[in-house]
Scaffold this motif. Structure first.
Motif, short mmCIF file in Angstrom:
data_model
loop_
_atom_site.label_atom_id
_atom_site.label_comp_id
_atom_site.label_asym_id
_atom_site.label_seq_id
_atom_site.Cartn_x
_atom_site.Cartn_y
_atom_site.Cartn_z
N GLN A 11 20.66 32.43 44.09
CA GLN A 11 20.96 34.00 44.01
C GLN A 11 19.94 35.17 43.14
N SER A 12 19.38 34.31 42.13
CA SER A 12 18.48 34.56 41.29
C SER A 12 18.54 36.01 41.27
N ALA A 13 17.65 36.37 42.80
CA ALA A 13 17.48 37.84 42.87
C ALA A 13 18.92 38.72 42.47
N VAL A 14 20.51 38.27 42.63
CA VAL A 14 21.13 39.12 41.95
C VAL A 14 21.30 38.97 40.84
N PRO A 15 21.22 39.42 39.30
CA PRO A 15 22.19 38.88 38.80
C PRO A 15 23.66 38.97 38.48
N ARG A 82 28.99 45.68 38.16
CA ARG A 82 28.73 44.74 39.36
C ARG A 82 28.34 42.99 38.64
N PHE A 83 29.75 42.60 39.45
CA PHE A 83 29.53 41.19 38.59
C PHE A 83 29.30 40.53 40.16
N GLU A 84 27.94 39.28 40.23
CA GLU A 84 27.81 38.60 41.15
C GLU A 84 27.71 39.91 42.61
N GLY A 85 27.51 40.83 42.39
CA GLY A 85 27.75 41.84 43.43
C GLY A 85 28.47 42.63 43.23
N GLN A 86 29.97 42.18 43.54
CA GLN A 86 31.13 42.89 43.33
C GLN A 86 31.24 43.94 42.04
N GLU A 87 31.75 45.00 42.47
CA GLU A 87 32.09 46.35 42.18
C GLU A 87 33.29 46.29 41.18
N LEU A 88 32.77 45.68 40.45
CA LEU A 88 34.61 46.18 39.49
C LEU A 88 35.64 47.15 38.41
N LEU A 89 34.49 47.86 38.56
CA LEU A 89 35.24 49.72 38.54
C LEU A 89 35.85 50.23 38.90
N GLY A 90 37.10 50.54 39.05
CA GLY A 90 38.41 51.28 40.22
C GLY A 90 37.76 49.28 40.87
N ALA A 91 38.29 48.80 40.93
CA ALA A 91 38.90 47.51 41.48
C ALA A 91 39.55 47.76 40.86
N PRO A 92 40.48 47.30 42.41
CA PRO A 92 42.29 47.41 42.17
C PRO A 92 42.89 45.89 40.55
N ASN A 93 43.72 45.88 40.58
CA ASN A 93 44.11 45.16 39.16
C ASN A 93 43.86 43.81 39.69
N SER A 94 44.64 43.76 41.27
CA SER A 94 45.01 42.29 41.82
C SER A 94 43.81 41.19 42.16
N GLU A 95 42.71 42.43 42.49
CA GLU A 95 41.34 41.35 42.75
C GLU A 95 40.68 41.46 41.28
N LEU A 96 40.50 42.65 39.90
CA LEU A 96 39.93 41.60 38.96
C LEU A 96 41.14 40.46 38.14
#
Lengths: 349, 315
Positions: A11-15, A82-96
């Protein structure tokens, strides 16, 4: 000591972590305070990046924004994390919340205040374990004791029931590391993890962090004001000033050919063992600028001993040096300060 | 921990000694002469001197004090000149009523104040916070002697939800009807406590929520609710406990008003009656018992501190 980079994985292609044009502002009574200003960097799995700057340079706000811990009606965030490809900014609190403690964790500056003073340390570790991992009470207890042993706490069985006030500062910081690492996160944000500790304990804690990181192939963002701390323990270094990245390079590259006068000044203010004792430390003259009213030019210009007219008129962009992995924001970089005119720059990205 | 408690216990003994001094000499400042009360129409100089001698009232005050103290230490608070009843038995009948009244009122106060504070701090200065602040202050502004008749009118006279005044049923006789009669007086007493507890806990919670360890708890992924209950509530409850200790002491005095208004045969009721009858032996006994109870409650609170916050007994 430096640790070799982690073994390449598919997966190293995605930081692991990719921060792009991240800005964080606070609405204050005196106007918008831009604490983090268009910061971009990447961090691969198992790698370490050092974020260096004076207090007030925005490094703590950066770490907390990356984690997603800053919230509230007076905070404005733009850009992307982006953390493991997942956008964190604006993500709902439950997801965080499902990431926090489990996949990404944080260590705070002051072990005296970051542990709950009225809760036994064992409980503070098992709390996280039981929340994220599907294990029962006795399993959690056994895991917590072994974590305490791993972070070098003597007689962990007994210490399990101690209150934070019964431990020394160094021990408390070890407990905090045990809490952060409890669920084996992929990313650790360490915000000045050794600032409140004395020098010998500092080195122990940093060595401990390094070896645990290596064992677990965990990436780390190491935030500090002390260039000495990051010199031997990071793969890359980001130097921040007034919320902006002013220089960024692989660690060895940064020390061999730093371009930014601010980096030089930071290094000069770091105590060194090779200096005779009682050598006066060079402090950086002046104070960090008021972030609600930045000067038009380079924010460091008022304090820079190389500053010229251009520096006070226009802010230098972040540009690449001879090597693409070395970025800096300076009209007259160190080592190239010969001609009266600014050297030509190729604007990055 | 043991050392801390031993220190508190030593202080407790000293305080009780001074309380007994105060009780004895202050009550002797009250106007009225027991011999006169006892003799009634038969009072003359000769008979008064006779009674004074019989009761030991002709001796110096200090001697009287030590005789009284000696008796008190043996569990004997004397005998009323008026009713001929032993003071200990009067108190034994009346005190459980006060105790019950205060306990129920505090259960009501905490049951209202703690959830209110926990809800309010989710959005400080939000609508809920502002309304509950205003509401609880309104409760504080109303003294028991106003609230009690109003509540009686609303709940006993108009709607018969609770029994009216002078309908006390002893606890041993019928548990549920006893509780039923106690709720109205306890509610009157609770109103003043609610605002104190709510404001203290709310403010302490708000400042606790700014602490690093709360951010640390968030960074573990804990839910807001869990952070409030597990991490913020305990370190925020120190001043709540301290004020509860002081407040409960003053509640016993407050209970006197409620008991008198609602005709509950508790200590306050007995005290007012004995003052009216110049029955100073009973007055002395009641005042001493109440004072000791107040000191005891504060001692208990000191002990609770060490459980809630382990840092206290270490220092």
């Amino acid at each position: 000591m430096t640790y070799p980079p982690a073994a390449s994985d598919p997966q190293s292609a995605v930081p692991l972590l990719e921060v792009t044009e991240l800005s964080t502002s606070f609405r204050t009574g005196r106007g918008l305070l831009k604490a983090v200003d268009r910061v971009s960097f990447r961090l691969g799995r198992g790698r370490t990046i050092g974020v260096v700057g004076e207090s007030g340079s925005g490094k703590t706000v950066l770490a907390r924004t990356v984690m997603g811990l800053l919230a509230g009606s007076n905070v404005e965030k733009t850009g992307s994390v982006r953390f493991e490809g997942q956008e964190l900014l604006g993500a709902p609190n439950s997801e965080l919340r499902s990431l926090w403690g489990a996949r990404m964790a944080m260590i705070f500056q002051d072990p005296m205040t970051a542990l709950n003073p009225v809760m036994r340390i064992g409980r503070q570790i098992t709390e996280s374990l039981r929340l994220h991992l599907d294990i029962d009470r006795s399993e959690a207890r056994a895991t917590a004791v072994s974590l305490l042993a791993q972070v070098g706490i003597p007689s962990p069985e007994e210490r399990y029931g101690s209150f934070p006030g019964e431990l020394s500062g160094g021990m408390r910081q070890r407990v905090m590391i045990a809490i952060a690492l409890a669920c084996s996160p992929r990313l650790l944000l360490a915000d000045e993890p050794t600032t409140g500790l004395d020098v010998t304990v500092q080195a122990q804690i940093l060595d401990l962090l390094g070896s645990l990181q290596y064992e677990r192939n965990m990436a780390m963002v190491l935030v500090t004001h002390d260039l000495g701390v990051v010199a031997t323990r990071t793969d890359d270094i980001v130097v921040m000033y007034a919320g902006r990245i002013v220089e960024m390079a692989p660690t060895s590259r940064l020390f061999s050919s730093m371009a930014m006068p601010y980096t030089e000044a930071l290094l000069a203010s770091t105590p060194r063992l090779s200096n005779p004792s009682h050598t006066r430390l060079a402090a950086i003259e002046g104070r960090p600028p008021d972030l609600t009213a930045l000067p038009p030019g380079c924010p460091f210009a008022p304090r820079c001993r190389y500053a010229q007219d251009l520096c006070r008129r226009a802010a230098p962009p972040l540009v690449t040096a001879e090597r693409p992995d070395h970025l800096y924001a300076c009209w007259y970089p160190l080592g190239a300060r010969t001609g009266p005119a600014p050297v030509s720059h190729s604007v990055s990205s | 921990m043991a050392k801390y408690l031993a220190k508190r216990a030593a202080a407790f003994v000293v305080i009780i000694f001074f309380v007994s001094l105060g009780t004895f000499f202050l009550v002797h400042l009250l106007p009225g002469n027991p011999a006169l009360t006892i003799l009634g129409p038969n009072a003359n100089a000769h008979n008064i001197a006779l009674i004074d001698k019989q009761l030991g009232l002709n001796r110096p005050l200090w001697t009287q004090y030590f005789i009284w103290l000696g008796n008190v230490l043996h569990g004997n608070l004397g005998q009323s000149f008026v009713t001929r009843e032993s003071v200990v038995s009067t108190i034994a009948h009346a005190f459980p009523i006060d105790l019950e009244l205060v306990v129920i009122s505090q259960i009501i106060a905490f049951a209202v104040a703690v959830p209110l504070a926990l809800t309010a701090v989710r959005k400080p200065n939000g609508r809920f916070d502002r309304y509950s602040t205003a509401g609880t202050f309104a409760m504080l502004a109303m003294p028991p002697f106003i609230v009690a008749p109003v509540l009686v009118l609303l709940f006993a006279v108009n709607t018969h939800i609770f029994p009216g005044p002078a309908s006390y049923v002893p606890l041993a006789q019928n548990f549920w009807s006893n509780i039923h009669t106690m709720i109205l007086p306890a509610l009157v007493l609770a109103l003043g406590s609610i605002v104190i507890y709510y404001r203290l806990l709310r403010n302490d919670l708000i400042s606790t929520l700014q602490e690093d360890f709360i951010l640390m708890a968030r960074s573990k992924g804990l839910s807001d609710r869990r952070i409030l209950l597990r991490h913020a509530l305990r370190p925020s409850s120190i001043s709540l406990l301290a004020s509860a200790g002081i407040n409960i002491g003053s509640l016993i005095a407050g209970a006197f008003v409620v008991e008198y208004l609602l005709q509950l045969p508790g200590l306050g009721y007995a005290l007012v009656n004995s003052i009216n009858q110049d029955d100073y032996v009973t007055v002395q006994g009641i005042v001493l018992v109440v004072a000791v109870a107040v000191v005891l409650i504060n001692f208990l609170v000191d002990f609770l501190f060490t459980i809630v916050d382990p840092r206290i007994s270490r220092d």
